[in-house]
Design a protein around this motif. Structure first.
Motif, PDB file in Angstrom:
ATOM      1  N   PHE A 139      34.358  54.665  96.039  1.00  0.00           N
ATOM      2  CA  PHE A 139      35.012  54.430  94.749  1.00  0.00           C
ATOM      3  C   PHE A 139      34.472  53.136  94.179  1.00  0.00           C
ATOM      4  CE2 PHE A 139      38.067  57.370  96.621  1.00  0.00           C
ATOM      5  CZ  PHE A 139      38.369  58.182  95.536  1.00  0.00           C
ATOM      6  N   ALA A 140      33.928  53.203  92.960  1.00  0.00           N
ATOM      7  CA  ALA A 140      33.261  52.056  92.358  1.00  0.00           C
ATOM      8  C   ALA A 140      34.228  51.041  91.767  1.00  0.00           C
ATOM      9  CB  ALA A 140      32.292  52.530  91.275  1.00  0.00           C
ATOM     10  N   ARG A 141      35.357  51.530  91.240  1.00  0.00           N
ATOM     11  CA  ARG A 141      36.272  50.621  90.562  1.00  0.00           C
ATOM     12  C   ARG A 141      37.634  51.279  90.401  1.00  0.00           C
ATOM     13  NH1 ARG A 141      32.953  53.008  86.781  1.00  0.00           N
ATOM     14  NH2 ARG A 141      33.959  53.921  84.983  1.00  0.00           N
ATOM     15  N   GLU A 142      38.602  50.475  89.993  1.00  0.00           N
ATOM     16  CA  GLU A 142      39.908  50.990  89.618  1.00  0.00           C
ATOM     17  C   GLU A 142      40.067  50.729  88.128  1.00  0.00           C
ATOM     18  OE1 GLU A 142      43.545  49.042  91.086  1.00  0.00           O
ATOM     19  OE2 GLU A 142      44.297  51.072  91.470  1.00  0.00           O
ATOM     20  N   ARG A 143      40.571  51.737  87.421  1.00  0.00           N
ATOM     21  CA  ARG A 143      40.768  51.590  85.975  1.00  0.00           C
ATOM     22  C   ARG A 143      42.240  51.713  85.645  1.00  0.00           C
ATOM     23  NH1 ARG A 143      36.690  53.182  81.605  1.00  0.00           N
ATOM     24  NH2 ARG A 143      38.614  52.627  80.636  1.00  0.00           N
ATOM     25  N   SER A 144      42.650  51.006  84.593  1.00  0.00           N
ATOM     26  CA  SER A 144      44.020  51.071  84.083  1.00  0.00           C
ATOM     27  C   SER A 144      43.990  51.746  82.716  1.00  0.00           C
ATOM     28  CB  SER A 144      44.597  49.665  83.912  1.00  0.00           C
ATOM     29  OG  SER A 144      44.736  49.052  85.159  1.00  0.00           O
ATOM     30  N   TYR A 145      45.048  52.500  82.415  1.00  0.00           N
ATOM     31  CA  TYR A 145      45.123  53.246  81.162  1.00  0.00           C
ATOM     32  C   TYR A 145      46.467  53.033  80.489  1.00  0.00           C
ATOM     33  CZ  TYR A 145      41.226  55.561  83.462  1.00  0.00           C
ATOM     34  OH  TYR A 145      40.052  55.799  84.110  1.00  0.00           O
ATOM     35  N   ASN A 146      46.451  53.006  79.167  1.00  0.00           N
ATOM     36  CA  ASN A 146      47.670  52.940  78.375  1.00  0.00           C
ATOM     37  C   ASN A 146      48.203  54.352  78.152  1.00  0.00           C
ATOM     38  OD1 ASN A 146      47.595  50.094  77.913  1.00  0.00           O
ATOM     39  ND2 ASN A 146      45.937  50.448  76.461  1.00  0.00           N
ATOM     40  N   ALA A 147      49.473  54.466  77.809  1.00  0.00           N
ATOM     41  CA  ALA A 147      50.065  55.764  77.508  1.00  0.00           C
ATOM     42  C   ALA A 147      49.301  56.415  76.358  1.00  0.00           C
ATOM     43  CB  ALA A 147      51.535  55.602  77.130  1.00  0.00           C
ATOM     44  N   GLY A 148      48.972  57.685  76.518  1.00  0.00           N
ATOM     45  CA  GLY A 148      48.270  58.432  75.472  1.00  0.00           C
ATOM     46  C   GLY A 148      46.762  58.255  75.465  1.00  0.00           C
ATOM     47  N   GLU A 149      46.234  57.410  76.318  1.00  0.00           N
ATOM     48  CA  GLU A 149      44.790  57.174  76.361  1.00  0.00           C
ATOM     49  C   GLU A 149      44.082  58.361  77.013  1.00  0.00           C
ATOM     50  OE1 GLU A 149      41.613  53.846  78.061  1.00  0.00           O
ATOM     51  OE2 GLU A 149      43.759  53.375  78.040  1.00  0.00           O
ATOM     52  N   VAL A 150      43.024  58.849  76.343  1.00  0.00           N
ATOM     53  CA  VAL A 150      42.235  59.958  76.884  1.00  0.00           C
ATOM     54  C   VAL A 150      41.322  59.400  77.968  1.00  0.00           C
ATOM     55  CG1 VAL A 150      40.480  61.701  76.360  1.00  0.00           C
ATOM     56  CG2 VAL A 150      42.345  61.288  74.742  1.00  0.00           C
ATOM     57  N   ILE A 151      41.422  59.984  79.156  1.00  0.00           N
ATOM     58  CA  ILE A 151      40.604  59.556  80.293  1.00  0.00           C
ATOM     59  C   ILE A 151      39.333  60.396  80.344  1.00  0.00           C
ATOM     60  CG2 ILE A 151      40.516  59.287  82.804  1.00  0.00           C
ATOM     61  CD1 ILE A 151      43.636  58.958  82.653  1.00  0.00           C
ATOM     62  N   GLU A 152      39.495  61.700  80.228  1.00  0.00           N
ATOM     63  CA  GLU A 152      38.371  62.637  80.163  1.00  0.00           C
ATOM     64  C   GLU A 152      38.680  63.651  79.075  1.00  0.00           C
ATOM     65  OE1 GLU A 152      35.444  62.669  81.494  1.00  0.00           O
ATOM     66  OE2 GLU A 152      35.694  61.142  83.045  1.00  0.00           O
ATOM     67  N   LYS A 153      37.648  64.102  78.373  1.00  0.00           N
ATOM     68  CA  LYS A 153      37.834  65.026  77.261  1.00  0.00           C
ATOM     69  C   LYS A 153      37.190  66.374  77.567  1.00  0.00           C
ATOM     70  CE  LYS A 153      37.446  65.346  72.316  1.00  0.00           C
ATOM     71  NZ  LYS A 153      36.715  65.025  71.134  1.00  0.00           N
ATOM     72  N   GLU A 154      37.927  67.430  77.268  1.00  0.00           N
ATOM     73  CA  GLU A 154      37.415  68.785  77.452  1.00  0.00           C
ATOM     74  C   GLU A 154      36.066  68.929  76.750  1.00  0.00           C
ATOM     75  OE1 GLU A 154      38.799  73.410  76.552  1.00  0.00           O
ATOM     76  OE2 GLU A 154      40.202  71.775  76.169  1.00  0.00           O
ATOM     77  N   GLY A 155      35.099  69.512  77.470  1.00  0.00           N
ATOM     78  CA  GLY A 155      33.770  69.728  76.906  1.00  0.00           C
ATOM     79  C   GLY A 155      32.762  68.645  77.240  1.00  0.00           C
ATOM     80  N   ASP A 156      33.238  67.465  77.627  1.00  0.00           N
ATOM     81  CA  ASP A 156      32.319  66.375  77.983  1.00  0.00           C
ATOM     82  C   ASP A 156      31.694  66.635  79.357  1.00  0.00           C
ATOM     83  OD1 ASP A 156      32.960  65.100  75.634  1.00  0.00           O
ATOM     84  OD2 ASP A 156      34.069  63.457  76.568  1.00  0.00           O
TER      85      ASP A 156
END
Length: 149
Positions: free
Chosen positions: A38-55
Motif C-alpha cells: 500500500f503506497a499511501r492512505e487517503r482521506s475523503y470528504n463526504a460526497g467526494e468521488v473516489i473512483e468514477k464509472e468508466g475510468d
C-alpha cells in the motif's frame, strides 16, 4: 488528501490487514509484505468521488475509516465500511471501472495500493488470490440474488 505510509504507519496497516477477512489467511511476513504494497492512505470528504464509472483502474482500496457508497448510475448498489475493499475488478480484468465510488461521510480513509503492487501481490500469493476470488464470488451471488427478487 494523500498521506504517505511511513515506517510507523506500516505496523498499523499490518495490524488492520490481519483483521480483514481477505487477508485473514496470511501469516506475519505475508501480512507485512502486503502492508508495504500500500503506497499511501487517503482521506475523503463526504460526497467526494473516489473512483468514477468508466475510468481506468489504477488502484485497489482498503477502507480504514468511514464508509463509501458504490453507485451504478443514480442507484446505490452497495455500502462498504471499515475493513472492506473496492477497485479490484478493474485491476483484474483491465476493463474500465464498473461503478462510481463516493465517500459517504467526512473522514473516510482508505489505504491505496497501486495496480502494479496489487497484481504482484495476487500473482505471488495464492492465499491472497483465493481471498479476492472468494469476495468476488460473494458479491456476484449478492448481485444475482438482488436481481432475482
Amino acid at each position: 488528501m494523500a498521506l504517505p505510509l511511513d515506517q510507523k504507519a506500516n505496523p498499523q496497516a499490518a495490524k488492520m490487514l490481519g483483521e480483514v477477512p481477505l487477508f485473514a489467511g496470511l501469516k506475519g511476513k505475508q501480512i507485512k509484505s502486503v502492508a508495504s504494497a500500500f503506497a499511501r492512505e487517503r482521506s475523503y470528504n463526504a460526497g467526494e468521488v473516489i473512483e468514477k464509472e468508466g475510468d481506468s483502474g489504477v488502484a485497489f482500496y482498503l477502507i480504514t475509516n468511514g464508509s463509501v457508497e458504490v453507485r451504478k448510475g443514480e442507484k446505490m448498489v452497495a455500502k462498504l465500511g471499515r475493513g472492506q475493499f473496492f477497485g479490484e475488478m478493474a485491476l483484474i480484468d483491465k476493463q474500465p471501472r464498473s461503478a462510481t465510488v463516493v465517500s459517504a461521510e467526512s473522514g473516510t480513509k482508505a489505504l491505496v495500493m497501486p495496480v502494479w503492487n496489487f497484481r504482484a501481490a495476487v500473482q505471488t500469493d495464492p492465499t491472497l488470490a483465493m481471498g479476492v476470488m472468494k469476495e468476488l464470488a460473494r458479491r456476484l451471488r449478492e448481485t444475482t440474488n438482488a436481481l432475482s427478487e
